[in-house]
Design a protein around this motif. Structure first.
Motif, PDB file in Angstrom:
ATOM      1  N   LEU A  46      -5.809  -1.641  -2.376  1.00 33.54           N
ATOM      2  CA  LEU A  46      -4.657  -0.975  -1.765  1.00 33.54           C
ATOM      3  C   LEU A  46      -5.030   0.425  -1.288  1.00 33.54           C
ATOM      4  N   ALA A  47      -5.854   1.106  -2.060  1.00 30.54           N
ATOM      5  CA  ALA A  47      -6.263   2.453  -1.651  1.00 30.54           C
ATOM      6  C   ALA A  47      -7.028   2.399  -0.333  1.00 30.54           C
ATOM      7  N   SER A  48      -7.949   1.472  -0.228  1.00 27.76           N
ATOM      8  CA  SER A  48      -8.705   1.406   1.024  1.00 27.76           C
ATOM      9  C   SER A  48      -7.810   0.924   2.161  1.00 27.76           C
ATOM     10  N   THR A  49      -6.806   0.119   1.832  1.00 30.51           N
ATOM     11  CA  THR A  49      -5.848  -0.282   2.864  1.00 30.51           C
ATOM     12  C   THR A  49      -5.105   0.931   3.402  1.00 30.51           C
ATOM     13  N   ARG A  50      -4.648   1.768   2.479  1.00 28.40           N
ATOM     14  CA  ARG A  50      -3.990   3.005   2.898  1.00 28.40           C
ATOM     15  C   ARG A  50      -4.896   3.823   3.808  1.00 28.40           C
ATOM     16  N   GLU A  51      -6.148   3.887   3.433  1.00 29.83           N
ATOM     17  CA  GLU A  51      -7.084   4.728   4.159  1.00 29.83           C
ATOM     18  C   GLU A  51      -7.378   4.167   5.545  1.00 29.83           C
ATOM     19  N   GLN A  52      -7.571   2.843   5.582  1.00 30.24           N
ATOM     20  CA  GLN A  52      -8.012   2.245   6.839  1.00 30.24           C
ATOM     21  C   GLN A  52      -6.857   1.899   7.771  1.00 30.24           C
ATOM     22  N   GLY A  53      -5.686   1.696   7.221  1.00 31.68           N
ATOM     23  CA  GLY A  53      -4.559   1.330   8.078  1.00 31.68           C
ATOM     24  C   GLY A  53      -4.467  -0.155   8.364  1.00 31.68           C
ATOM     25  N   TYR A  54      -5.241  -0.949   7.687  1.00 29.79           N
ATOM     26  CA  TYR A  54      -5.098  -2.401   7.810  1.00 29.79           C
ATOM     27  C   TYR A  54      -5.598  -3.033   6.522  1.00 29.79           C
ATOM     28  N   ALA A  55      -5.322  -4.327   6.356  1.00 28.11           N
ATOM     29  CA  ALA A  55      -5.754  -5.026   5.149  1.00 28.11           C
ATOM     30  C   ALA A  55      -6.330  -6.384   5.525  1.00 28.11           C
ATOM     31  N   THR A  56      -7.177  -6.876   4.644  1.00 25.87           N
ATOM     32  CA  THR A  56      -7.730  -8.209   4.863  1.00 25.87           C
ATOM     33  C   THR A  56      -7.519  -9.051   3.607  1.00 25.87           C
ATOM     34  N   SER A  57      -7.605 -10.332   3.801  1.00 23.18           N
ATOM     35  CA  SER A  57      -7.596 -11.275   2.689  1.00 23.18           C
ATOM     36  C   SER A  57      -8.599 -12.361   3.031  1.00 23.18           C
ATOM     37  N   ARG A  58      -9.632 -12.463   2.200  1.00 26.54           N
ATOM     38  CA  ARG A  58     -10.691 -13.428   2.500  1.00 26.54           C
ATOM     39  C   ARG A  58     -10.522 -14.656   1.616  1.00 26.54           C
ATOM     40  N   GLU A  59      -9.883 -15.637   2.139  1.00 22.41           N
ATOM     41  CA  GLU A  59      -9.731 -16.922   1.448  1.00 22.41           C
ATOM     42  C   GLU A  59      -9.155 -16.764   0.049  1.00 22.41           C
ATOM     43  N   ALA A  88       0.819  -1.216   0.000  1.00 25.24           N
ATOM     44  CA  ALA A  88       0.000   0.000   0.000  1.00 25.24           C
ATOM     45  C   ALA A  88       0.849   1.260   0.000  1.00 25.24           C
ATOM     46  N   ALA A  89       2.034   1.188   0.576  1.00 23.36           N
ATOM     47  CA  ALA A  89       2.882   2.378   0.672  1.00 23.36           C
ATOM     48  C   ALA A  89       4.128   2.252  -0.193  1.00 23.36           C
ATOM     49  N   ASP A  90       4.128   1.318  -1.123  1.00 18.93           N
ATOM     50  CA  ASP A  90       5.335   1.079  -1.915  1.00 18.93           C
ATOM     51  C   ASP A  90       4.956   0.918  -3.391  1.00 18.93           C
ATOM     52  N   PRO A  91       4.883   2.019  -4.119  1.00 11.69           N
ATOM     53  CA  PRO A  91       4.467   1.939  -5.535  1.00 11.69           C
ATOM     54  C   PRO A  91       5.344   1.023  -6.362  1.00 11.69           C
ATOM     55  N   ALA A  92       6.645   1.008  -6.075  1.00 14.56           N
ATOM     56  CA  ALA A  92       7.534   0.138  -6.843  1.00 14.56           C
ATOM     57  C   ALA A  92       7.148  -1.324  -6.645  1.00 14.56           C
ATOM     58  N   LEU A  93       6.791  -1.667  -5.431  1.00 15.70           N
ATOM     59  CA  LEU A  93       6.377  -3.043  -5.158  1.00 15.70           C
ATOM     60  C   LEU A  93       5.085  -3.364  -5.900  1.00 15.70           C
ATOM     61  N   VAL A  94       4.185  -2.411  -5.938  1.00 16.04           N
ATOM     62  CA  VAL A  94       2.915  -2.631  -6.643  1.00 16.04           C
ATOM     63  C   VAL A  94       3.167  -2.925  -8.121  1.00 16.04           C
ATOM     64  N   THR A  95       4.002  -2.112  -8.738  1.00 16.94           N
ATOM     65  CA  THR A  95       4.273  -2.359 -10.157  1.00 16.94           C
ATOM     66  C   THR A  95       4.940  -3.718 -10.354  1.00 16.94           C
ATOM     67  N   ALA A  96       5.839  -4.079  -9.457  1.00 19.77           N
ATOM     68  CA  ALA A  96       6.486  -5.386  -9.573  1.00 19.77           C
ATOM     69  C   ALA A  96       5.460  -6.495  -9.445  1.00 19.77           C
ATOM     70  N   ILE A  97       4.545  -6.344  -8.515  1.00 24.83           N
ATOM     71  CA  ILE A  97       3.508  -7.365  -8.308  1.00 24.83           C
ATOM     72  C   ILE A  97       2.624  -7.474  -9.538  1.00 24.83           C
TER      73      ILE A  97
END
Lengths: 271, 271
Positions: B194-207, B162-171
DNA sequence: CAGTTGCGTTCCGCACATCGGAACGCGGCC
DNA sequence: GGCCGCGTTCCGATGTGCGGAACGCAACTG
């Protein structure tokens, strides 16, 4: 800040080039890696002077190892050990099929004795502890300076050396270095201790490496060629009075039973 | 130089492949090490065919790596990863000054939520978990197949990307591979997450990686250049209903607080 | 029991990758 | 601004590692 109490990873005959192996660049690459055992971050100049190679060579080595993932670049152009090494290291231990098998027994032994339990294997003339169950809580991971110690001064090293004459000669050839006033440094006395270790099926070390701390160890064996052969050791380490005093029989029985159980489970896992 | 007229053998684009760097022998040595990520024991012939090099070359590489301690010989003349890699790997993690700092908070969070807590860092486009506090007991060490997973499908990978644009492009360049019917594979949707992760300060992954298992992660940050920058992630992983159902607010609060505490301790430890 | 197959290892000559020294770019530091 | 230290790059000579074939050994197999 360097750890002075431990001998270096490998006994070098000096920086002036011991070339007993082919593939010189691979050898120097490994030597470069070795430099990072002492210091967390290194640059090309530092590596070059430590290994006695040209600065350009060191720079290329560092770059090659970094592209391979074995090293990582820090912000300031220096390098440090890479996390790929962590993966490889975990794989190396996993494939011993030892840690996973031993962990349940280690946890139970820790609960039984309320002391710290270590799982050690031999590497060179040292004992390397690949797992530890802490007495107080699981939340204290052992630090690097306690992850390895010389085989001659630890109980784990003794149960492993007791059945391995080649290891004994290697240990004696390296020399029985003294760490505390109690360290056994007389080869004859050391051999006597190994003999009684063979006889009793366990070994002790009374404050021979770190003042105040003693240990009791029992071997984890694997049947090879019809005969049980030690491949690892389970050891209990604690302040001397807690395990070498009145509780000693209970500790000895506990660690021997746990090691025997691990041996049986290990035998079963190899199939 | 390899014969150019041959069509390039379709090697899997995984860990092997790119040898364009200088120090060719070092690169091939690393490639040889990489072979052992898949298989526990390998011989010279196998390594030679996998890397497309001559058998003699493979043999020398193996011998050189073995004398360096990175590989060990098995009884049958084959090789496996050496325990020196374990030492190096432990050193690499120790020097992140992360695991030791995070362990107390991980233990407390585990007790609070009674779920498994993971500490992950980014390596390449994957998340590598360098420590795990198991829910049930400490006696289950996580296996190699769960020590690493792709960053796009894990909550830990999302807080780190969420805070690493270079990582996002690599992914994204690597591609959002599908693992379950729930895996997010649409780049646009991924960026929204990722945007909502930035906003909320946490992330989820549902299965999204393993059916039935979900996770919630919060970033561990370190102030670099005046701005907090994520360096690791704390994640809670459990069956979906246990953390994404009614308990979700409590889990989110717990993991965020724990991550914040680790961040503060980490900041303090750097001195 | 000999033939066979596969392994890991060793040998050797040629080509080319690798080494060291010097030069370059860059950042801190008097 | 000039100076130093660092990491990096360039270049030519050389010595080093490459590939192919031969060897010894062990395990199967007829």
């Amino acid at each position: 800040m360097t750890v002075l109490s431990l001998p270096p990873l490998d006994l070098d005959t000096g920086p002036t080039g011991d070339d007993d192996s082919p593939l010189r660049s691979v050898s120097t690459a490994v030597a470069v890696l070795d430099c990072f055992a002492d210091e967390a971050e290194l640059g090309a100049t530092r590596v070059a002077t430590r290994l006695g190679i040209a600065k350009s060579t060191a720079c290329r080595m560092l770059a090659a190892l970094a592209t391979g993932g074995l090293l990582e670049r820090t912000g300031s152009g220096r390098y440090r050990l890479g996390l790929r090494l962590f993966e490889y290291g975990q794989l190396a231990v996993d494939r011993l099929m030892l840690r996973d098998v031993a962990l349940p027994a280690m946890g139970e032994l820790r609960e039984l004795l309320r002391e710290t339990i270590q799982l050690g294997v031999v590497v060179g003339t040292d004992v390397l502890y690949v797992e530890r169950a802490e007495a107080a809580s699981m939340n204290v991971r052992f630090r690097s300076e306690h992850r390895r110690n010389p085989a001659h001064s630890s109980s784990a090293g003794r149960v492993l050396a007791a059945a391995d004459p080649a290891l004994v000669t290697a240990i004696l050839e390296r020399g029985l270095q003294r760490y505390t006033p109690f360290t056994v440094v007389d080869p004859l006395r050391y051999r006597q201790i190994l003999a009684s270790t063979r006889e009793q099926g366990y070994a002790t070390s009374r404050e021979e490496f770190e003042p105040g701390w003693s240990s009791i160890a029992a071997p984890i064996t694997l049947t090879r060629g019809g005969r049980p052969h030690p491949v690892a050791a389970l050891s209990v380490v604690a302040p001397t009075s807690r395990i070498l005093g009145p509780r000693k029989p209970a500790v000895v029985q506990g660690v021997r039973r746990a090691a025997a159980r691990v041996s049986a489970d290990l035998e079963r896992a190899r199939s």
